[in-house]
Scaffold this active site. Structure first.
Site, PDB file in Angstrom:
ATOM      1  N   GLY A  29      -5.568  -7.263  15.852  1.00  0.00           N
ATOM      2  CA  GLY A  29      -6.050  -8.464  16.525  1.00  0.00           C
ATOM      3  C   GLY A  29      -6.727  -8.069  17.824  1.00  0.00           C
ATOM      4  CD  GLU A  84      -3.785 -11.691  13.747  1.00  0.00           C
ATOM      5  OE1 GLU A  84      -4.020 -10.558  13.272  1.00  0.00           O
ATOM      6  OE2 GLU A  84      -2.789 -11.926  14.459  1.00  0.00           O
ATOM      7  NE  ARG A  90      -3.100  -0.168   3.161  1.00  0.00           N
ATOM      8  CZ  ARG A  90      -3.458  -0.264   4.439  1.00  0.00           C
ATOM      9  NH1 ARG A  90      -3.532  -1.449   5.018  1.00  0.00           N
ATOM     10  NH2 ARG A  90      -3.733   0.810   5.139  1.00  0.00           N
ATOM     11  CB  ALA A 105      27.741  43.831  -4.742  1.00  0.00           C
ATOM     12  CE  LYS A 134       5.187  -1.911   6.236  1.00  0.00           C
ATOM     13  NZ  LYS A 134       3.904  -2.446   6.740  1.00  0.00           N
ATOM     14  CD  GLN A 136       8.527 -13.893   7.296  1.00  0.00           C
ATOM     15  OE1 GLN A 136       8.633 -12.681   7.447  1.00  0.00           O
ATOM     16  NE2 GLN A 136       7.425 -14.559   7.625  1.00  0.00           N
ATOM     17  NE  ARG A 161      28.420  24.360  -1.363  1.00  0.00           N
ATOM     18  CZ  ARG A 161      29.187  24.189  -2.450  1.00  0.00           C
ATOM     19  NH1 ARG A 161      29.572  25.232  -3.175  1.00  0.00           N
ATOM     20  NH2 ARG A 161      29.584  22.973  -2.781  1.00  0.00           N
ATOM     21  N   GLY A 171       3.670 -14.965   7.331  1.00  0.00           N
ATOM     22  CA  GLY A 171       3.036 -14.556   8.571  1.00  0.00           C
ATOM     23  C   GLY A 171       4.031 -14.247   9.672  1.00  0.00           C
ATOM     24  CG  ASN A 198      32.713  46.384   2.461  1.00  0.00           C
ATOM     25  OD1 ASN A 198      31.674  46.145   3.048  1.00  0.00           O
ATOM     26  ND2 ASN A 198      32.741  46.876   1.232  1.00  0.00           N
TER      27      ASN A 198
END
Length: 461
Positions: free
Chosen positions: A137, A155, A15, A385, A22, A73, A338, A78, A382
């Site tokens: 459950g 369950e 889902r 720019a 997941k 598994q 950074r 289950g 200073n």
């Protein structure tokens, strides 16, 4: 008494509609499974046994570390079948704590309650009372009363209408006597609607043997909520973030709107810290007394000194090196710091200025549209720019050194390696590739030429 910790993390998570397993989906910057593993630190378990299945290689690579052991598994038949795979890795005659890798916000205090109540003798279930326990459950108690002995878990898919009306559900987490657990799971069968081996069937086995079965209620719903869909993940994210926001508010931090705050790591704050809306903190961040963070800032792995002001839309990312901002400094808006940026007290970094791997001493200023990379900047400099340090020759990085009280005019290029002596002045528009002595004026630009009578070309028709 030995403690085994088993974490079930084999599910596919259909889902979630994602190729990512997941348990590797992230909550507050960390995977669901990593949250569970972090919680177990300090419980005193000999090891964490993680049961993997779907995407096993990716899961194991993501969380591998000291004290973590994996069993697989394959296929997934289950929860009982999962624990059967873990049995060879479970040692001793003490307690086994079973947790779910997709239930990330279980608290250590709750897990400890399960372990202590078990004490290697009782089967202890973590339960929750819900107004809608669909999918859980159901806990069946003797006499159907809230304080009756636990007899079994049924369950949801196997429950009768009467049983589904029970509000107490099983969370999927338990603590069991290790030796008994091994015996019980070896006796499981799959005679049920799903054709799976249910771990919950061991409750009836414990009852039949006269082993005490206890149901301990979780303190709140958030601790036991699992993630099965993006909707549930988003809901849990907001619950967790609000919980963290509340902790900060209780500590005296001023959050403009707790609902628009995200912490994906750790944040330490001094007194009278103010944080505006839509700010994100990641990794390790510390804010000194009186720090003010403007709206829409992202700050990762940084230390910000007392009284500093981080204006709106500033991005600070220290990565592994970190970023340091001195007391009383002004940064932003729209600035970028950074890794390796080290700003002294009262430094000014203005709009669209980027600083990387550079040290700026007290009172230095770069107020507009500038780049400082691999540079050492003295006090009260200073920096004009549009000026940049050209620190990369295509193969290697080189350093620029600027002494105290230097004035760098607008639109200058300082080609590293180069040293600008204290008190020197660099004329606007200069490209500097040689060292400049202290106190000197250096201008390196083409001579301005005026051409009288020149006519601008006209487009042909």
């Amino acid at each position: 008494m030995s403690l085994n910790i088993v974490i079930m993390a084999a599910g596919k998570g259909t889902r979630m509609k994602s190729a990512l397993p997941k348990v590797l989906h992230k909550l507050a910057g960390r995977s669901l499974l990593q949250h569970v593993l972090n919680m177990t630190e300090g419980l005193g378990g000999a090891r964490n046994v993680v049961i993997t299945g779907h995407g096993a290689e990716a899961v194991e690579a993501a969380v591998a570390g000291p004290g973590v052991q994996f069993v697989r598994q394959m296929p997934q038949l289950g929860t009982g079948h999962a624990i059967q795979q873990a049995v060879p890795a479970i040692e001793g005659d003490g307690t086994t704590l079973i947790l779910n890798g997709d239930v990330p916000l279980i608290k250590q205090a709750t897990a400890r309650r399960l372990v202590e109540a078990c004490d290697g003798k009782a089967l202890v279930l973590l339960t929750i009372h819900l107004s809608d326990p669909s999918g859980y459950g159901r806990i069946l108690r003797q006499g159907g009363t809230a304080d009756g002995h636990v007899l079994a878990i049924v369950e949801h898919k196997d429950a009768s209408p009467e049983q589904r009306a029970i509000s107490e559900g099983y969370t999927g987490m338990m603590a069991a006597p290790t030796a008994a657990l091994k015996r019980w799971v070896s006796q499981l069968n799959n005679n049920n609607v799903q054709g799976e081996y249910y771990l919950t069937d061991i409750v009836a086995m414990a009852v039949a043997e006269g082993v005490p079965v206890l149901g301990i209620a979780a303190p709140n719903e958030t601790e036991v909520l699992g993630v099965n869909s993006p909707v549930q993940l988003a809901d849990l994210e907001r619950r967790f973030q609000r919980e963290q926001a509340n902790d900060l508010l209780e500590a005296g931090v001023r959050l403009a709107d707790p609902a628009r705050f995200d912490l994906r790591g750790t944040l330490s704050c001094g007194q009278d810290v103010e944080i505006d809306v839509n700010c994100v903190f990641e990794g390790q961040v510390s804010l000194g007394d009186g720090v003010r963070i403007g709206a829409n800032c992202v700050i990762r792995n940084a230390s910000i000194g007392a009284g500093a002001r981080i204006h709106e839309f500033t991005h600070i990312d220290g990565e592994a090196q970190g970023v340091k901002v001195g007391a009383g400094a002004l940064v932003g808006p729209f600035a970028r710091l950074r890794p390796g940026a080290d700003l002294g007290d009262e430094v000014h970094i203005g709009n669209f200025v980027e600083v990387k791997n550079s040290t700026m001493a007290k009172g230095a200023k770069a107020n507009h549209l500038a780049y400082l990379g691999d540079a050492t900047i003295g006090e009260r400099v200073n920096y004009g720019a549009g000026s940049i340090t050209a620190n990369y020759d295509g193969a290697n990085k080189h350093r620029t050194e600027i002494g105290a009280d230097v004035h760098v005019g607008s639109n200058c290029v300082l080609i590293a390696p180069v040293v600008i002596g204290a008190g020197a002045t660099i004329g606007g528009g200069s490209t500097i590739s040689k060292n400049v002595a202290a106190g000197e004026l250096s201008v390196a630009r083409g001579k301005q030429v005026a051409i009288a009578g020149w006519t601008r070309p006209v487009k042909k028709r």
